[in-house]
Write a protein that holds these residues in place. Structure first.
Motif, short mmCIF file in Angstrom:
data_model
loop_
_atom_site.label_atom_id
_atom_site.label_comp_id
_atom_site.label_asym_id
_atom_site.label_seq_id
_atom_site.Cartn_x
_atom_site.Cartn_y
_atom_site.Cartn_z
N PHE A 273 5.27 4.27 27.02
CA PHE A 273 5.76 3.40 25.95
C PHE A 273 6.39 2.13 26.50
CE2 PHE A 273 9.76 5.85 26.63
CZ PHE A 273 10.66 4.79 26.74
N ALA A 274 6.78 2.13 27.80
CA ALA A 274 7.44 0.96 28.38
C ALA A 274 6.49 -0.22 28.53
CB ALA A 274 8.03 1.33 29.74
N PHE A 275 5.19 0.02 28.49
CA PHE A 275 4.21 -1.06 28.61
C PHE A 275 3.90 -1.59 27.22
CE2 PHE A 275 0.04 -2.96 28.73
CZ PHE A 275 -0.03 -3.59 29.96
N ASP A 276 4.22 -2.86 26.98
CA ASP A 276 3.99 -3.45 25.67
C ASP A 276 2.50 -3.46 25.34
OD1 ASP A 276 4.60 -4.80 23.26
OD2 ASP A 276 4.12 -6.72 24.19
N GLY A 277 2.14 -2.91 24.18
CA GLY A 277 0.74 -2.87 23.78
C GLY A 277 -0.06 -1.76 24.41
N ALA A 278 0.62 -0.74 24.98
CA ALA A 278 -0.10 0.34 25.67
C ALA A 278 -1.09 1.04 24.75
CB ALA A 278 0.91 1.35 26.23
N LEU A 279 -0.72 1.24 23.49
CA LEU A 279 -1.60 1.93 22.56
C LEU A 279 -2.89 1.15 22.35
CD1 LEU A 279 -1.90 4.31 20.56
CD2 LEU A 279 -0.85 2.86 18.83
N LEU A 280 -2.79 -0.15 22.15
CA LEU A 280 -3.99 -0.97 21.95
C LEU A 280 -4.83 -1.04 23.21
CD1 LEU A 280 -2.51 -3.96 19.88
CD2 LEU A 280 -3.59 -1.85 19.04
#
Length: 453
Positions: A273-280
């Motif tokens: 979750f710490a990586f911005d935009g990980a889901l996309l």
């Protein structure tokens, strides 16, 4: 629009378009740890979920609340007690959990209601529905530890959840379940998300977690992330790892991912979750960012079929426009499709090459070697080359050759040697275009480094 951004937009959009098409109408169960919310990342994450929802993906969101419950307990001067990786929920902890769940549900629903201009939420309407969809039972006394109000999932009302998401709303679940007599039980978020994914026969189970994923060398945090694991490989890894005691243990999320895949969920993911935009990034790019667990490897290197003609045309077109490849029309590729090898990932072709044999000269031409721009530098060109070499050996050929105008050094580094065009087999020499001045490089399929005379 900024010119640099404009130049990258169209190739980027073309690269993600197949994924948008493939995932439309699919069901994703997304589990988020409470740490994501505590870190202030809820708003950006909700915007990413809204993008998926707008693309026709059906979403069930399951939230955790470990740090929030711990904060409530600390405020009351009450210790947080865990055993075997699970909270021991006494009456005070149960009150804290209910209070934390109510607050987080409020925050999540508010985040989906923002509709801020100049954000992915602009003009969007995402309906969030929660309810008593989960029946639970007490976890009981395990190894002498009474877990009291901690529970395990007994049943998920999958039919009701399915009706809601099919109707265009999103379902939000807190880690609580209720017994038939009305007792509330604190559940482990990861277990709940896994059981919901299994019950819905979801296409993906995605965990937004505190960890980066599973490293190629699991005990070395500096080693690269293993972006794809088969269930069998994951099970072998779990057999070597100690039993998980806390969520940051490597085996914690991996255990749930394997359980989901073994029960019919096509793919499960561990994302940071710490990586911005990980889901996309995980959903819409080739290699993603975390670790994906699948029953079988999604990447396939195989001989082409007539169904692949369109995919081959799509990836070779940019190189034809740049003059790196000779123009080939659909009829040419359809006629020669049996000569092609393709490499695909998740049903999308991103590399190819053809082998045109000249058996009278015991050689063959490797033509149209192409790897899509967005996945270059990952070794796929070499994998295709090795497969072409295998096909050539199987046909009794002693060498392969290429004609190139722009990539001579790539081939030389892989054992090819520059020769005069007069070396070409007579049948190929007659078709040689002297105006293109293509360089001819040959690789003997015998011992490495064997020189040409």
């Amino acid at each position: 629009m900024n010119k640099v951004l404009d130049e990258h937009f169209v190739p980027w959009f073309r690269a993600v378009a197949p994924y948008i098409h493939a995932y439309h109408g699919q069901t994703f169960v997304v589990g988020i740890v409470g740490e994501l919310i505590a870190a202030g990342r809820l708003t950006a994450f909700v915007q990413d979920l809204a993008i998926l929802h707008a693309m026709g993906i059906k979403i069930v969101l399951v939230h955790g609340f470990r740090p929030q419950v711990n904060e409530q307990l600390a405020a009351k001067g009450h210790p947080a007690v865990f055993s075997q990786g699970r909270r021991v929920t006494d009456p005070i902890a149960l009150d804290c959990a209910q209070e934390a769940a109510g607050q987080l549900r409020f925050e999540i629903e508010a985040a989906f209601s923002q509709g801020l201009p100049n954000t992915p939420m602009a003009n969007s309407t995402v309906r969030i529905i929660s309810g008593n969809f989960v029946t639970a039972r007490p976890y009981g006394i395990i190894d002498g530890v009474n877990f009291m109000h901690s529970g395990a999932v007994r049943k998920v009302d999958s039919a009701s959840i399915r009706a809601i998401i099919d109707g265009g709303a999103m379902v939000l679940l807190s880690p609580f379940g209720f017994s038939p007599t009305g007792e509330a039980f604190n559940l482990v978020m990861e277990e709940l998300a896994t059981q919901v994914a299994i019950g819905l026969k979801a296409d993906k189970l995605l965990f937004m977690t505190e960890i980066d994923g599973i490293h190629e060398s699991p005990l070395d945090p500096d080693s690269p992330i293993d972006t794809e694991l088969t269930v069998a490989d994951a099970e072998r890894l779990l057999a070597r790892l100690p039993r998980p005691e806390q969520p940051t243990d490597l085996s914690f999320y991996l255990t749930h991912c394997v359980q989901a895949c073994r029960a019919g969920v096509e793919r499960s993911h561990i994302l940071p979750f710490a990586f911005d935009g990980a889901l996309l990034k995980e959903v819409f790019t080739h290699d993603g960012i975390g670790t994906m667990i699948v029953d079988e490897k999604l990447e396939s290197l195989r001989e082409a079929s007539s169904d692949d003609v369109g995919g081959i045309l799509k990836i070779i077109e940019p190189l034809e426009q740049r003059g790196a490849l000779v123009k080939r029309d659909r009829a040419d590729i359809e006629r020669d499709i049996a000569l092609y090898t393709v490499i695909e990932h998740d049903g999308i072709i991103f590399g190819c090459a053809a082998l045109y044999p000249y058996p009278e000269a015991r050689t063959g031409e490797m033509a149209a070697l192409t790897v899509a721009d967005h996945v270059q530098g990952q070794g796929d060109g070499e994998r295709i080359l090795r497969r072409i070499e295998q096909r050539a050996r199987a046909q009794g050929l002693e060498s392969i050759f290429v004609l190139t105008t722009q990539t001579m050094h790539w081939f030389i580094k892989r054992g090819f040697q520059l020769v005069d065009p007069e070396w070409l087999p007579e049948a190929r020499k007659r078709k040689y275009n002297r105006e293109r001045r293509s360089q001819v490089l040959v690789k003997r399929l015998g011992s490495p480094g064997e020189a040409w005379r």
